[in-house]
Every structure is written in C-alpha cells, then in structure tokens.
Design a protein around this motif. Structure first.
Motif, mmCIF file in Angstrom:
data_model
loop_
_atom_site.group_PDB
_atom_site.id
_atom_site.type_symbol
_atom_site.label_atom_id
_atom_site.label_comp_id
_atom_site.label_asym_id
_atom_site.label_seq_id
_atom_site.Cartn_x
_atom_site.Cartn_y
_atom_site.Cartn_z
ATOM 1 N N ALA A 1 25.231 22.338 88.980
ATOM 2 C CA ALA A 1 26.585 22.156 88.643
ATOM 3 C C ALA A 1 26.978 22.740 87.151
ATOM 4 O O ALA A 1 27.603 23.305 86.633
ATOM 5 C CB ALA A 1 27.347 20.865 88.696
ATOM 6 N N ALA A 2 25.981 22.327 86.284
ATOM 7 C CA ALA A 2 25.677 22.659 85.023
ATOM 8 C C ALA A 2 25.337 24.150 84.763
ATOM 9 O O ALA A 2 26.100 24.941 83.997
ATOM 10 C CB ALA A 2 24.661 21.815 84.046
ATOM 11 N N ALA A 3 24.745 24.475 85.538
ATOM 12 C CA ALA A 3 24.161 25.963 85.631
ATOM 13 C C ALA A 3 25.477 26.774 85.820
ATOM 14 O O ALA A 3 25.962 27.960 85.448
ATOM 15 C CB ALA A 3 23.131 26.279 86.502
ATOM 16 N N GLU A 4 26.290 26.353 87.192
ATOM 17 C CA GLU A 4 27.691 27.148 87.384
ATOM 18 C C GLU A 4 28.471 26.956 86.158
ATOM 19 O O GLU A 4 29.353 28.072 86.033
ATOM 20 C CB GLU A 4 28.075 26.295 88.625
ATOM 21 C CG GLU A 4 29.277 27.139 89.158
ATOM 22 C CD GLU A 4 29.587 26.561 90.675
ATOM 23 O OE1 GLU A 4 31.023 26.491 90.529
ATOM 24 O OE2 GLU A 4 28.866 26.106 91.289
ATOM 25 N N GLY B 1 22.900 18.104 76.415
ATOM 26 C CA GLY B 1 23.049 19.389 75.464
ATOM 27 C C GLY B 1 24.524 19.236 74.941
ATOM 28 O O GLY B 1 25.151 18.164 74.435
ATOM 29 N N ASP B 2 25.143 20.173 75.058
ATOM 30 C CA ASP B 2 26.469 20.498 74.531
ATOM 31 C C ASP B 2 27.783 20.327 75.829
ATOM 32 O O ASP B 2 28.689 20.746 75.452
ATOM 33 C CB ASP B 2 26.967 21.782 73.847
ATOM 34 C CG ASP B 2 26.629 22.855 74.754
ATOM 35 O OD1 ASP B 2 25.970 22.787 75.828
ATOM 36 O OD2 ASP B 2 26.960 24.100 74.357
ATOM 37 N N LEU B 3 26.930 19.571 76.955
ATOM 38 C CA LEU B 3 27.801 19.161 77.959
ATOM 39 C C LEU B 3 28.027 17.808 78.054
ATOM 40 O O LEU B 3 27.533 16.995 77.696
ATOM 41 C CB LEU B 3 27.243 19.823 79.189
ATOM 42 C CG LEU B 3 27.120 21.213 79.186
ATOM 43 C CD1 LEU B 3 26.349 21.768 80.570
ATOM 44 C CD2 LEU B 3 28.533 22.055 79.087
ATOM 45 N N VAL B 4 29.177 17.397 78.832
ATOM 46 C CA VAL B 4 29.461 15.997 79.265
ATOM 47 C C VAL B 4 29.323 15.942 80.815
ATOM 48 O O VAL B 4 29.912 16.753 81.579
ATOM 49 C CB VAL B 4 30.680 15.364 78.621
ATOM 50 C CG1 VAL B 4 30.788 13.907 79.254
ATOM 51 C CG2 VAL B 4 30.623 15.580 76.969
ATOM 52 N N VAL B 5 28.382 15.020 81.427
ATOM 53 C CA VAL B 5 28.321 15.065 82.795
ATOM 54 C C VAL B 5 28.957 13.681 83.194
ATOM 55 O O VAL B 5 28.564 12.547 82.731
ATOM 56 C CB VAL B 5 26.875 15.092 83.167
ATOM 57 C CG1 VAL B 5 26.615 14.829 84.545
ATOM 58 C CG2 VAL B 5 25.991 16.327 82.627
ATOM 59 N N ILE C 1 31.388 18.511 85.234
ATOM 60 C CA ILE C 1 30.760 18.806 83.963
ATOM 61 C C ILE C 1 31.788 19.492 83.012
ATOM 62 O O ILE C 1 32.560 20.163 83.649
ATOM 63 C CB ILE C 1 29.619 20.005 84.358
ATOM 64 C CG1 ILE C 1 28.680 19.628 85.374
ATOM 65 C CG2 ILE C 1 28.849 20.476 83.011
ATOM 66 C CD1 ILE C 1 27.667 18.948 84.842
ATOM 67 N N ARG C 2 32.025 18.947 81.933
ATOM 68 C CA ARG C 2 32.849 19.754 80.905
ATOM 69 C C ARG C 2 32.013 19.893 79.743
ATOM 70 O O ARG C 2 30.964 19.415 79.444
ATOM 71 C CB ARG C 2 33.927 18.949 80.694
ATOM 72 C CG ARG C 2 33.616 17.668 80.183
ATOM 73 C CD ARG C 2 34.959 16.587 80.364
ATOM 74 N NE ARG C 2 34.900 15.331 79.403
ATOM 75 C CZ ARG C 2 34.245 14.266 79.916
ATOM 76 N NH1 ARG C 2 33.858 14.207 81.053
ATOM 77 N NH2 ARG C 2 34.260 13.315 79.131
ATOM 78 N N ASP C 3 32.557 20.748 78.786
ATOM 79 C CA ASP C 3 32.211 20.892 77.429
ATOM 80 C C ASP C 3 32.390 19.694 76.542
ATOM 81 O O ASP C 3 33.449 19.128 76.720
ATOM 82 C CB ASP C 3 33.103 22.359 76.901
ATOM 83 C CG ASP C 3 32.412 23.548 77.676
ATOM 84 O OD1 ASP C 3 31.295 23.717 78.039
ATOM 85 O OD2 ASP C 3 33.547 24.235 77.768
#
Length: 74
Positions: free
Chosen positions: A8-11, A56-60, A70-72
C-alpha cells in the motif's frame, strides 16, 4: 499485514516496495502481524482495534478488519 502495508505504501508513493525504508525500523513487525494478521491460535481475541504509526514521511492506519490506509504526514 506487514506485506499489505508495504504494498500500500509503495502504491501510494508509486514506487517498488524495495525502494521504501525497512518497515521494522518503524514498527514491531511480529507484533503487527499477530495483532492485525490472519487468525491463529497465538493471536489475541480483538473484536475491534486500530493502530496508527509513522512510516518515514507517511502515516499508516490499520485496523482489525484488514483496512490499511496510507497518507502523507502533515
């Protein structure tokens, strides 16, 4: 669950999962898979639960029904 998060993060990032930082640097993968993975005799009996963590710079966001969002990070 950990694989679902990686994909999901890769997408979300439009990249290959191998280009992402190691997930285990941000969350305990074994605990994540036990709490939010497939049913097994070792899994706790959670009727409903959610987990939010920075990757990283994402929120899961994950929940016990198998939803991965997944969002920034803001």
């Amino acid at each position: 669950m950990s694989e679902a998060i990686l994909f999901a993060a890769a997408e979300h990032r439009d990249c290959d999962p191998t280009e992402l930082p190691p997930l285990n640097e941000y969350v305990d993968i074994d605990a994540l898979n036990v709490l939010f993975g497939e049913d097994s005799p070792m899994s706790p009996a959670l009727s409903r639960g959610t987990l939010e963590f920075d990757y990283g710079d994402l929120v899961v966001d994950v929940d016990t029904v198998g939803t991965v969002e997944i969002r920034d990070a803001e």
